[in-house]
Design an enzyme around this catalytic site. Structure first.
Site, mmCIF file in Angstrom:
data_model
loop_
_atom_site.group_PDB
_atom_site.id
_atom_site.type_symbol
_atom_site.label_atom_id
_atom_site.label_comp_id
_atom_site.label_asym_id
_atom_site.label_seq_id
_atom_site.Cartn_x
_atom_site.Cartn_y
_atom_site.Cartn_z
ATOM 1 N N PRO A 103 0.785 -1.230 0.000
ATOM 2 C CA PRO A 103 0.000 0.000 0.000
ATOM 3 C C PRO A 103 0.818 1.283 0.000
ATOM 4 O O PRO A 103 1.836 1.388 0.690
ATOM 5 C CB PRO A 103 -0.839 -0.104 1.276
ATOM 6 C CG PRO A 103 -0.212 -1.175 2.089
ATOM 7 C CD PRO A 103 0.486 -2.093 1.144
ATOM 8 N N ASN A 104 0.328 2.226 -0.779
ATOM 9 C CA ASN A 104 0.846 3.593 -0.902
ATOM 10 C C ASN A 104 2.123 3.714 -1.732
ATOM 11 O O ASN A 104 2.545 4.816 -2.052
ATOM 12 C CB ASN A 104 1.053 4.237 0.481
ATOM 13 C CG ASN A 104 -0.251 4.351 1.239
ATOM 14 O OD1 ASN A 104 -1.219 4.876 0.711
ATOM 15 N ND2 ASN A 104 -0.307 3.834 2.454
ATOM 16 N N ARG B 159 6.320 12.205 -2.056
ATOM 17 C CA ARG B 159 6.446 12.813 -0.724
ATOM 18 C C ARG B 159 7.554 12.136 0.068
ATOM 19 O O ARG B 159 8.029 11.063 -0.321
ATOM 20 C CB ARG B 159 5.112 12.762 0.036
ATOM 21 C CG ARG B 159 4.606 11.362 0.300
ATOM 22 C CD ARG B 159 3.228 11.394 0.929
ATOM 23 N NE ARG B 159 2.720 10.046 1.144
ATOM 24 C CZ ARG B 159 2.911 9.347 2.254
ATOM 25 N NH1 ARG B 159 3.567 9.865 3.259
ATOM 26 N NH2 ARG B 159 2.435 8.127 2.357
ATOM 27 N N TYR C 135 12.502 8.363 1.378
ATOM 28 C CA TYR C 135 12.308 7.376 0.312
ATOM 29 C C TYR C 135 12.982 7.739 -1.014
ATOM 30 O O TYR C 135 12.946 6.940 -1.956
ATOM 31 C CB TYR C 135 10.808 7.167 0.066
ATOM 32 C CG TYR C 135 10.079 6.612 1.274
ATOM 33 C CD1 TYR C 135 10.241 5.284 1.658
ATOM 34 C CD2 TYR C 135 9.251 7.417 2.048
ATOM 35 C CE1 TYR C 135 9.596 4.770 2.765
ATOM 36 C CE2 TYR C 135 8.586 6.920 3.158
ATOM 37 C CZ TYR C 135 8.767 5.594 3.515
ATOM 38 O OH TYR C 135 8.134 5.092 4.603
ATOM 39 N N ASN D 13 7.933 -5.813 -1.331
ATOM 40 C CA ASN D 13 7.961 -4.715 -0.371
ATOM 41 C C ASN D 13 6.540 -4.646 0.184
ATOM 42 O O ASN D 13 5.650 -4.057 -0.450
ATOM 43 C CB ASN D 13 8.347 -3.392 -1.029
ATOM 44 C CG ASN D 13 8.444 -2.267 0.004
ATOM 45 O OD1 ASN D 13 7.938 -2.393 1.123
ATOM 46 N ND2 ASN D 13 9.091 -1.175 -0.357
ATOM 47 N N ALA E 3 3.154 -1.154 4.565
ATOM 48 C CA ALA E 3 2.524 -1.229 5.892
ATOM 49 C C ALA E 3 1.844 -2.578 6.165
ATOM 50 O O ALA E 3 1.497 -2.864 7.315
ATOM 51 C CB ALA E 3 1.531 -0.084 6.082
ATOM 52 N N GLU F 17 12.443 -9.865 0.966
ATOM 53 C CA GLU F 17 11.658 -8.712 1.447
ATOM 54 C C GLU F 17 12.532 -7.467 1.310
ATOM 55 O O GLU F 17 13.671 -7.450 1.781
ATOM 56 C CB GLU F 17 11.281 -8.930 2.911
ATOM 57 C CG GLU F 17 10.503 -7.790 3.535
ATOM 58 C CD GLU F 17 10.136 -8.068 5.000
ATOM 59 O OE1 GLU F 17 10.398 -9.187 5.502
ATOM 60 O OE2 GLU F 17 9.602 -7.130 5.631
ATOM 61 N N HIS G 175 12.796 -3.211 1.800
ATOM 62 C CA HIS G 175 12.293 -1.920 2.278
ATOM 63 C C HIS G 175 13.255 -0.855 1.769
ATOM 64 O O HIS G 175 14.482 -0.986 1.917
ATOM 65 C CB HIS G 175 12.213 -1.879 3.804
ATOM 66 C CG HIS G 175 11.217 -2.856 4.339
ATOM 67 N ND1 HIS G 175 9.865 -2.586 4.366
ATOM 68 C CD2 HIS G 175 11.375 -4.105 4.823
ATOM 69 C CE1 HIS G 175 9.235 -3.637 4.854
ATOM 70 N NE2 HIS G 175 10.118 -4.576 5.138
ATOM 71 N N ILE G 176 12.694 0.188 1.194
ATOM 72 C CA ILE G 176 13.520 1.269 0.638
ATOM 73 C C ILE G 176 14.281 1.977 1.755
ATOM 74 O O ILE G 176 15.471 2.257 1.642
ATOM 75 C CB ILE G 176 12.623 2.250 -0.138
ATOM 76 C CG1 ILE G 176 11.972 1.530 -1.328
ATOM 77 C CG2 ILE G 176 13.416 3.477 -0.602
ATOM 78 C CD1 ILE G 176 10.807 2.275 -1.949
ATOM 79 N N ARG H 70 14.218 4.118 11.710
ATOM 80 C CA ARG H 70 13.099 5.059 11.617
ATOM 81 C C ARG H 70 12.666 5.515 13.003
ATOM 82 O O ARG H 70 12.871 4.803 13.992
ATOM 83 C CB ARG H 70 11.914 4.399 10.890
ATOM 84 C CG ARG H 70 12.221 3.923 9.472
ATOM 85 C CD ARG H 70 12.405 5.051 8.498
ATOM 86 N NE ARG H 70 11.201 5.853 8.369
ATOM 87 C CZ ARG H 70 10.197 5.576 7.527
ATOM 88 N NH1 ARG H 70 10.285 4.542 6.720
ATOM 89 N NH2 ARG H 70 9.143 6.355 7.462
#
Ligand code: CA2
Length: 147
Positions: free
Chosen positions: A11-12, A19, A24, A75, A78, A99, A101-102, A108
């Site tokens: 998602p997203n 953004r 990212y 990826n 969420a 898996e 993740h950018i 984080r």
């Protein structure tokens, strides 16, 4: 062609590049797709590249890719934190799964971003290398499938 590597995005991620560039980067999902295709093509593999905001669709795509693929890159975005149906589907996949993740989810600010539940089902994880992580994952999977 030596086989297909399925690249799934959660998602997203369709909004990637629009953004939070400090987290990212500026690349779009189309850039990610081009990178994956270039990496796979150089090794003689084909890419099936998808993105969804719907959990049920992600589960269906993973189920369809349960057998017959050279590899899978995901990826989960969420979905990583609560989507147990996605985790169960990944556990049934026969090919190696990376898996990606950018961002570096362990660096984080929000503590919950570190705790991806998908790691229990995947072969390995790449996090924090930007979109290059996708290319590296495709290269790894192609090399593995070639033997
Ligand atoms: O770093 C990653 O690749 C993430 O999987 C991205 C997810 C986030 O929930 C994970 O914690 C880490 C999705 C972020 C939201 O999607 C964006 C869309 C457009 C621009 C920036 C982020």
């Amino acid at each position: 062609m030596a086989g297909t590597i399925l690249v799934l995005n959660g998602p997203n991620l369709n909004l990637l590049g629009t953004r939070e560039p400090e987290v990212y980067g500026h690349a779009t999902l189309a850039d990610v797709e081009a990178l994956c295709r270039a990496e796979a093509g150089a090794a003689g593999f084909t890419i099936d590249f998808r993105q969804t905001n719907a959990e049920h669709e992600m589960v269906e795509w993973i189920q369809q890719g349960r057998s017959g693929l050279a590899g899978m890159v995901i990826n989960p975005a969420a979905f990583s934190y609560a989507a147990y149906p996605v985790l169960d589907a990944l556990k049934m996949v026969e090919c190696p799964v990376v898996e990606v993740h950018i961002s570096n989810i362990h660096r984080r600010e929000e503590a919950w971003r570190k705790d991806t539940i998908m790691t229990a089902a995947v072969t390995g994880v790449i996090s924090g290398l930007g979109i290059a992580g996708y290319g590296l994952a495709v290269r790894y999977l192609a090399g593995l499938a070639r033997g």
